[in-house]
Design a protein around this motif. Structure first.
Motif, PDB file in Angstrom:
ATOM      1  N   THR A   1     -12.179   1.530   1.927  1.00 46.67           N
ATOM      2  CA  THR A   1     -11.809   1.088   3.285  1.00 46.67           C
ATOM      3  C   THR A   1     -12.162   2.170   4.308  1.00 46.67           C
ATOM      4  O   THR A   1     -12.732   1.891   5.357  1.00 46.67           O
ATOM      5  CB  THR A   1     -10.296   0.775   3.359  1.00 46.67           C
ATOM      6  OG1 THR A   1      -9.989  -0.184   2.361  1.00 46.67           O
ATOM      7  CG2 THR A   1      -9.890   0.233   4.716  1.00 46.67           C
TER       8      THR A   1
ATOM      9  N   ASN B   1       0.410   0.501  -8.103  1.00 49.05           N
ATOM     10  CA  ASN B   1      -0.320   1.332  -7.135  1.00 49.05           C
ATOM     11  C   ASN B   1       0.247   2.746  -7.101  1.00 49.05           C
ATOM     12  O   ASN B   1      -0.472   3.729  -7.153  1.00 49.05           O
ATOM     13  CB  ASN B   1      -0.196   0.762  -5.712  1.00 49.05           C
ATOM     14  CG  ASN B   1      -1.055  -0.474  -5.510  1.00 49.05           C
ATOM     15  OD1 ASN B   1      -1.881  -0.788  -6.348  1.00 49.05           O
ATOM     16  ND2 ASN B   1      -0.863  -1.156  -4.394  1.00 49.05           N
TER      17      ASN B   1
ATOM     18  N   SER C   1      -7.617   3.081  -9.371  1.00 50.60           N
ATOM     19  CA  SER C   1      -8.305   1.940  -8.746  1.00 50.60           C
ATOM     20  C   SER C   1      -7.786   1.750  -7.315  1.00 50.60           C
ATOM     21  O   SER C   1      -8.506   1.328  -6.423  1.00 50.60           O
ATOM     22  CB  SER C   1      -8.100   0.665  -9.563  1.00 50.60           C
ATOM     23  OG  SER C   1      -6.724   0.349  -9.615  1.00 50.60           O
ATOM     24  N   PHE C   2      -6.519   2.122  -7.083  1.00 46.56           N
ATOM     25  CA  PHE C   2      -5.936   2.054  -5.744  1.00 46.56           C
ATOM     26  C   PHE C   2      -6.564   3.133  -4.845  1.00 46.56           C
ATOM     27  O   PHE C   2      -6.920   2.880  -3.695  1.00 46.56           O
ATOM     28  CB  PHE C   2      -4.414   2.216  -5.844  1.00 46.56           C
ATOM     29  CG  PHE C   2      -3.692   2.168  -4.525  1.00 46.56           C
ATOM     30  CD1 PHE C   2      -3.929   1.168  -3.606  1.00 46.56           C
ATOM     31  CD2 PHE C   2      -2.744   3.132  -4.206  1.00 46.56           C
ATOM     32  CE1 PHE C   2      -3.252   1.116  -2.392  1.00 46.56           C
ATOM     33  CE2 PHE C   2      -2.062   3.095  -2.996  1.00 46.56           C
ATOM     34  CZ  PHE C   2      -2.324   2.081  -2.091  1.00 46.56           C
TER      35      PHE C   2
ATOM     36  N   SER D   1       0.812  -1.211   0.000  1.00 47.88           N
ATOM     37  CA  SER D   1       0.000   0.000   0.000  1.00 47.88           C
ATOM     38  C   SER D   1       0.850   1.268   0.000  1.00 47.88           C
ATOM     39  O   SER D   1       0.362   2.339  -0.264  1.00 47.88           O
ATOM     40  CB  SER D   1      -0.931   0.017   1.210  1.00 47.88           C
ATOM     41  OG  SER D   1      -0.169   0.091   2.390  1.00 47.88           O
TER      42      SER D   1
ATOM     43  N   THR E   1      -9.505   4.379  -5.178  1.00 47.66           N
ATOM     44  CA  THR E   1     -10.879   3.930  -4.897  1.00 47.66           C
ATOM     45  C   THR E   1     -10.893   2.892  -3.779  1.00 47.66           C
ATOM     46  O   THR E   1     -11.749   2.927  -2.902  1.00 47.66           O
ATOM     47  CB  THR E   1     -11.507   3.333  -6.182  1.00 47.66           C
ATOM     48  OG1 THR E   1     -11.324   4.283  -7.241  1.00 47.66           O
ATOM     49  CG2 THR E   1     -12.988   3.061  -6.028  1.00 47.66           C
ATOM     50  N   ARG E   2      -9.914   1.963  -3.815  1.00 47.24           N
ATOM     51  CA  ARG E   2      -9.848   0.921  -2.774  1.00 47.24           C
ATOM     52  C   ARG E   2      -9.614   1.531  -1.392  1.00 47.24           C
ATOM     53  O   ARG E   2     -10.216   1.145  -0.405  1.00 47.24           O
ATOM     54  CB  ARG E   2      -8.731  -0.092  -3.074  1.00 47.24           C
ATOM     55  CG  ARG E   2      -9.028  -1.025  -4.234  1.00 47.24           C
ATOM     56  CD  ARG E   2      -8.202  -2.307  -4.148  1.00 47.24           C
ATOM     57  NE  ARG E   2      -6.766  -2.128  -4.085  1.00 47.24           N
ATOM     58  CZ  ARG E   2      -5.987  -1.908  -5.133  1.00 47.24           C
ATOM     59  NH1 ARG E   2      -6.523  -1.812  -6.343  1.00 47.24           N
ATOM     60  NH2 ARG E   2      -4.678  -1.795  -5.002  1.00 47.24           N
TER      61      ARG E   2
END
Length: 544
Positions: A355, A224, A347-348, A161, A350-351
């Motif tokens: 969370t 990422n 997309s990272f 991450s 958004t993830r």
């Protein structure tokens, strides 16, 4: 018997397609002092070899050694050899560098991620020998990890991450005829057995290895976050930043790029308004006083943020390194953080947001943070309540137990840690930090909450010491931390941020603080803890 082909260890750089029409010599820096050589016509190759004209240099320490002997030591003079071989095919142009040859070529003509991406496409992901990472902590930290034998990516403790992969070495995967592969940024290095006439075939092969996306099956996380190195890309993003500063956009956040002792800081000011010292960093103060007509990226880099501590010391930081700014495009988000630009896959983003949306706002009540004016030596200074004072007041007004500055030693951490700052009778452990310091302090807050809860769960010796501390605060409070069968069930970790309302808190966090909060949340939730977040705004201190 077939002749054995010579073994070569090569370093390769791939030219960008849009520069394919350049003459071989144009790929070199203008300042490179080289002799150029045509290639032997029998090989029918298109390209040239450039060899640096050597100069003799004495090492820096030669002066000392000649002094101590009193004579000139001629054998200390050293010559370094450098060469670049440029080979063109109809498919691609590659520069092979020898010695210090990589310093002869002009990086702007070459593909910035050729080395790292080609290495990931050609390496066996279970055969890695070393990885270089760039970790986005409060400050960007560079790490190099080496394994004593070939290992899978998991051995290196990579945090997908927030780790940017910079370089990697290992062995080839099946079907790849190269050996000892390593790649980082633009440079791809490998061993190969081949004859000279096979070079065009190698150029096309390397170009194909770069062009595919096979790395995604084992290394998809490397997309990422990418650190941007290319000048043209940085220049484009810097112009976007200048436009937003000219427009005095509220999207410009100014933070301190490092962890400092917040309770010892009394204020901040900017170039052009140096005497106007405020207790928190106010980007508006900077933006309102810039000269829009002459503003440029150079002028921003000349501007300073001044930091004053309670001992009258003054430190300064370059504004460009303090600006936190996000620029969104269709599939990427670009972030300026600590003076460096990063490209984040949407997309990272958004993830991470998904969370964060799972984290509840705490139902506990907290007082607002006091601000007031103080006159000293005829100057008016705006002050903000220190964390320690706030914790004492919150404890007194809401019957929370005060654990701030009560440190407990653990064998699992290098320094003693606080269990939390405030605690309720219902096993709620509250960790408190000022928002004023930007992402560094917040990342520290989320890490602190995580570490304290994990150690409570896993370290009996720590629980024993924690019980002693809790008993001193109030008899019976130690029952919240049983010595033997401590369970995370029913325990809540609360992150309280001073200076921002709960409603806007999550959305206004800098991206890397969001990453650190989502990590802390996932980490603690998986261990069975409840996690919530709260924020409080400022209010004028009532006059007695």
């Amino acid at each position: 018997m077939e002749d054995k082909k010579p073994y070569l260890y090569l370093n390769a750089f791939l030219a960008k397609d849009e520069h394919a029409s350049l003459q071989a010599a144009e790929y070199l820096k203008r300042s490179s002092q080289v002799n150029s050589y045509e290639l032997d016509s029998k090989y029918e190759l298109e390209g040239k070899l450039f060899v640096k004209i050597p100069t003799e240099k004495k090492p820096k320490w030669s002066g000392f050694t000649e002094d101590i002997t009193g004579v000139s030591l001629d054998e200390l003079a050293n010559r370094s050899s450098s060469a670049v071989l440029i080979i063109k095919t109809s498919q691609a142009t590659i520069a092979f560098t020898f010695g210090y040859g990589r310093f002869l070529i002009d990086a702007k003509y070459f593909v910035q991620d050729f080395g790292i991406k080609t290495a990931l496409n050609t390496l066996n992901h279970d055969s890695l020998r070393s990885v270089d990472l760039f970790t986005l902590e409060d400050q960007a930290v560079q790490k190099k990890s080496q394994a004593s034998r070939e290992s899978s990516v998991g051995v290196f403790g990579i945090d997908i991450s927030r780790d940017v992969l910079r370089a990697v070495t290992g062995s080839p995967k099946d079907g790849v005829s190269l050996r000892n592969i390593s790649g980082g940024d633009a440079i791809y290095s490998f061993g190969i057995e081949m004859d000279v006439e096979e070079i065009p075939k190698l150029v096309d092969l390397l170009s194909d290895y770069y062009a595919n996306d096979s790395y995604k099956s084992n290394f998809s996380w490397v997309d990422n976050i990418r650190k941007i190195k290319e000048k043209s890309e940085i220049d484009y993003l810097d112009l976007k930043l200048v436009d937003k500063i000219k427009a005095k956009s509220t999207e410009i956040i100014i933070t301190i790029p490092e962890i400092i002792q917040w309770d010892s800081i009394y204020g901040f000011s900017f170039t052009r308004t140096k005497s106007s010292i405020k207790p928190i960093i106010e980007p508006k103060e900077y933006l309102d006083n810039i000269d829009v007509a002459t503003l440029s990226i150079e002028s921003i880099k000349r501007d300073r943020l001044f930091v004053y501590d309670v001992h009258e010391n003054e430190h300064e930081h370059q504004i460009y390194k303090c600006i936190y700014f996000e620029h969104k495009e269709t599939d990427k988000t670009y972030i300026l953080f600590a003076g460096l630009w990063y490209e984040i896959d949407n997309s990272f983003v958004t993830r991470v947001d998904a969370t964060l949306s799972q984290i509840e706002i705490s139902s506990l009540a907290f007082p607002k943070v006091y601000v007031w004016d103080e006159v000293k030596d005829g100057k008016t200074k705006l002050k903000i309540e220190p964390e320690g004072d706030y914790n004492e007041r919150a404890s007194a007004s809401h019957a929370y137990h005060l654990l701030d500055k009560k440190l407990i030693k653990s064998n699992r951490t290098t320094t003693s840690i606080e269990l939390c700052d405030l605690m309720t009778d219902s096993k709620q452990f509250i960790h408190v930090k000022h928002r004023k310091g930007g992402s560094a302090g917040l990342s520290h807050l989320f890490a602190q909450g995580s570490v304290s809860a994990e150690i409570l769960l896993g370290d009996k010796e720590f629980r024993k010491k924690a019980r002693t501390v809790l008993k001193k605060v109030r008899s019976g409070l130690q029952d919240a931390v049983p010595l033997d069968s401590f369970k995370s069930d029913g325990v809540e970790v609360v992150f309280l941020i001073l200076g921002e309302d709960s409603a806007t808190l999550k959305s206004n966090l800098p991206f890397f603080s969001k990453v650190n909060l989502s990590k802390a949340f996932e980490n603690l939730s998986q261990r069975g803890f409840k996690v919530s977040i709260a924020g409080v705004e400022t209010e004028p201190k009532p006059t007695a």
